[in-house]
Scaffold this active site. Sequence first.
Site, mmCIF file in Angstrom:
data_model
loop_
_atom_site.group_PDB
_atom_site.id
_atom_site.type_symbol
_atom_site.label_atom_id
_atom_site.label_comp_id
_atom_site.label_asym_id
_atom_site.label_seq_id
_atom_site.Cartn_x
_atom_site.Cartn_y
_atom_site.Cartn_z
ATOM 1 N N HIS A 27 9.757 -17.273 24.788
ATOM 2 C CA HIS A 27 8.864 -16.378 25.804
ATOM 3 C C HIS A 27 8.293 -17.441 26.791
ATOM 4 O O HIS A 27 7.699 -18.590 26.603
ATOM 5 C CB HIS A 27 7.762 -15.644 25.300
ATOM 6 C CG HIS A 27 7.051 -14.957 26.249
ATOM 7 N ND1 HIS A 27 7.418 -13.523 26.612
ATOM 8 C CD2 HIS A 27 5.885 -15.122 26.809
ATOM 9 C CE1 HIS A 27 6.370 -13.061 27.354
ATOM 10 N NE2 HIS A 27 5.443 -13.992 27.499
ATOM 11 N N ARG A 77 -6.693 -3.416 31.539
ATOM 12 C CA ARG A 77 -6.911 -4.782 31.893
ATOM 13 C C ARG A 77 -6.457 -4.887 33.392
ATOM 14 O O ARG A 77 -7.215 -5.393 34.150
ATOM 15 C CB ARG A 77 -6.319 -5.696 31.131
ATOM 16 C CG ARG A 77 -6.707 -5.694 29.531
ATOM 17 C CD ARG A 77 -5.857 -6.700 28.891
ATOM 18 N NE ARG A 77 -5.667 -7.811 29.155
ATOM 19 C CZ ARG A 77 -4.733 -8.655 29.016
ATOM 20 N NH1 ARG A 77 -3.751 -8.276 28.443
ATOM 21 N NH2 ARG A 77 -4.408 -9.793 29.715
ATOM 22 N N SER A 97 -1.582 -9.645 23.551
ATOM 23 C CA SER A 97 -0.543 -8.933 24.459
ATOM 24 C C SER A 97 0.642 -9.616 24.310
ATOM 25 O O SER A 97 1.606 -8.727 23.773
ATOM 26 C CB SER A 97 -1.066 -8.867 25.841
ATOM 27 O OG SER A 97 -0.093 -8.430 26.609
ATOM 28 N N ASP A 115 -0.811 -2.446 23.268
ATOM 29 C CA ASP A 115 -0.680 -3.463 24.454
ATOM 30 C C ASP A 115 -0.509 -2.450 25.798
ATOM 31 O O ASP A 115 -1.174 -2.894 26.756
ATOM 32 C CB ASP A 115 0.477 -4.388 24.366
ATOM 33 C CG ASP A 115 0.495 -5.320 25.673
ATOM 34 O OD1 ASP A 115 -0.511 -5.927 25.865
ATOM 35 O OD2 ASP A 115 1.638 -5.454 26.054
ATOM 36 N N LYS A 127 3.947 -8.356 21.142
ATOM 37 C CA LYS A 127 5.389 -7.668 21.618
ATOM 38 C C LYS A 127 6.424 -8.932 20.768
ATOM 39 O O LYS A 127 7.444 -8.208 20.356
ATOM 40 C CB LYS A 127 5.452 -7.792 23.025
ATOM 41 C CG LYS A 127 4.805 -6.488 23.464
ATOM 42 C CD LYS A 127 4.758 -6.564 25.154
ATOM 43 C CE LYS A 127 3.771 -7.675 25.712
ATOM 44 N NZ LYS A 127 3.167 -7.519 27.218
HETATM 45 N N1 URA Z 1 2.264 -11.159 30.164
HETATM 46 C C1 URA Z 1 2.037 -10.278 28.858
HETATM 47 O O1 URA Z 1 2.690 -9.738 28.470
HETATM 48 N N2 URA Z 1 0.628 -9.923 28.904
HETATM 49 C C2 URA Z 1 -0.601 -10.332 29.506
HETATM 50 O O2 URA Z 1 -1.347 -10.148 29.177
HETATM 51 C C3 URA Z 1 -0.139 -11.431 30.450
HETATM 52 C C4 URA Z 1 1.130 -11.546 30.695
#
Ligand code: URA
Length: 432
Positions: free
Chosen positions: A82, A168, A183, A161, A187
């Site tokens: 990621h 947010r 977050s 999320d 995932k």
């Molecule tokens: N990418 C994400 O998936 N979450 C965040 O909070 C910031 C960037």
Amino acid sequence: VNPTQTIARKRDGHSLTRDEIAAFVRGFVQGEIPDYQMSAMAMAIFLRGMNDDETAELTREMLLSGTTLRWSANTPPKVDKHSTGGIGDKTSLILAPLLACCGLQVPMISGRGLGATGGTLDKLESIPGFRTDLTPQEMCDQVERVGCVITGTTDEIAPADRKLYALRDVTATVASVPLITASIMSKKLAEGLDALVLDVKWGSGAFMKSLDLARALSKSLVAVGNQMGVPTTALLTDMNQPLGRMVGGTVEMDESVAGLTGHGPADLMQLVVALGTELLVSAGAAASVDDARRRLVDELNSGRALEKLHEMVKAQGGDLDAPRPLADESTVSTADEGLICSIDAERLGLAVIEMGGGRKRLGDQIDHSVGLQMLVRIGDHVQPGQPLVHLYAAQPVSQRLRGLVQQAFVIGRDAAEERPLILERHGESGVG
Ligand code: URA
């Protein structure tokens, strides 16, 4: 647990217990804790922070709010990479098929453009017919059949999320290390991984402009991944100029295809091999760092990695051989003489968005045919009249756009500070 008291405890700088975090997240997802209380909690976390245990607990609860991918027994290790996002970052497009060729399986759930950065899914959609909306079952079937998938998230994965991110986004609480960690990791961990590597970028084209914050995020992501039982490492990488030469949909897809035969730009290929090495070693699929590197380079040179991309694209309904149109080319040159001291990579990303290659509003259509090619790098010497970039633009290039691109380059006398592409590595997989 009284939500008001939990908010007050975080506001006053206390660490929250496992039960408090669980009750808060579950209450929020079930609609018992309203958005205004979750917004207050997000701000309290933003201002007071969280320790690694709290962040891991928040991640676990967000992960448990949805489904996780389930894999058949005795199948190859599942791995993923990621990136926190950067301009011209196309490493995922090369790495997923490359790792599949090395005997790993890659269930990559990817994102769309965020801010000035382009998204992997948007780039893949420059391929006619390519689907990015696979169901969890389709993802699992494809990974076990082909070895890799790159697709978007679904409603079933970490719904907490999605709900929290929306708050947010409008309460100025995005740039918080624990909230970003939970977050991203909720995932990624939903993919049922055996190893994960993170590419945490810092610099003018990154989400994290400060090196200290990027370092803190990198360490937090690694701590949470390992605490949750997934061997996790991170590379802290420089994003003060675009990665590779191309920025945009079709042009980045084309550069990735070149990279898959080992003919990509040096910086891009260095990062692909470094991230791939982390995963091969962490997943126990390579005997040593040298072994991992050799296998990655062999797969690139053999053409098998490109064949694997063809296979993945076909499985997702696309045709990599179908024409991908490119908009008309024009050149932006400099009027100055000197060294390229710095580049505002974000400005270049914004220029591509300006040309229609990214979204200004949710739901905007992306023009994949537009983009730019970098002709210079930091440290190069330029003369008046020398081209800096080629633009691929569907509309006549305005003075404003030309100015935006020119202003991205700071040209002066002082030699730019030499910075390595990979600044630091965090985690313990055994890669030296
Ligand atoms: N990418 C994400 O998936 N979450 C965040 O909070 C910031 C960037």
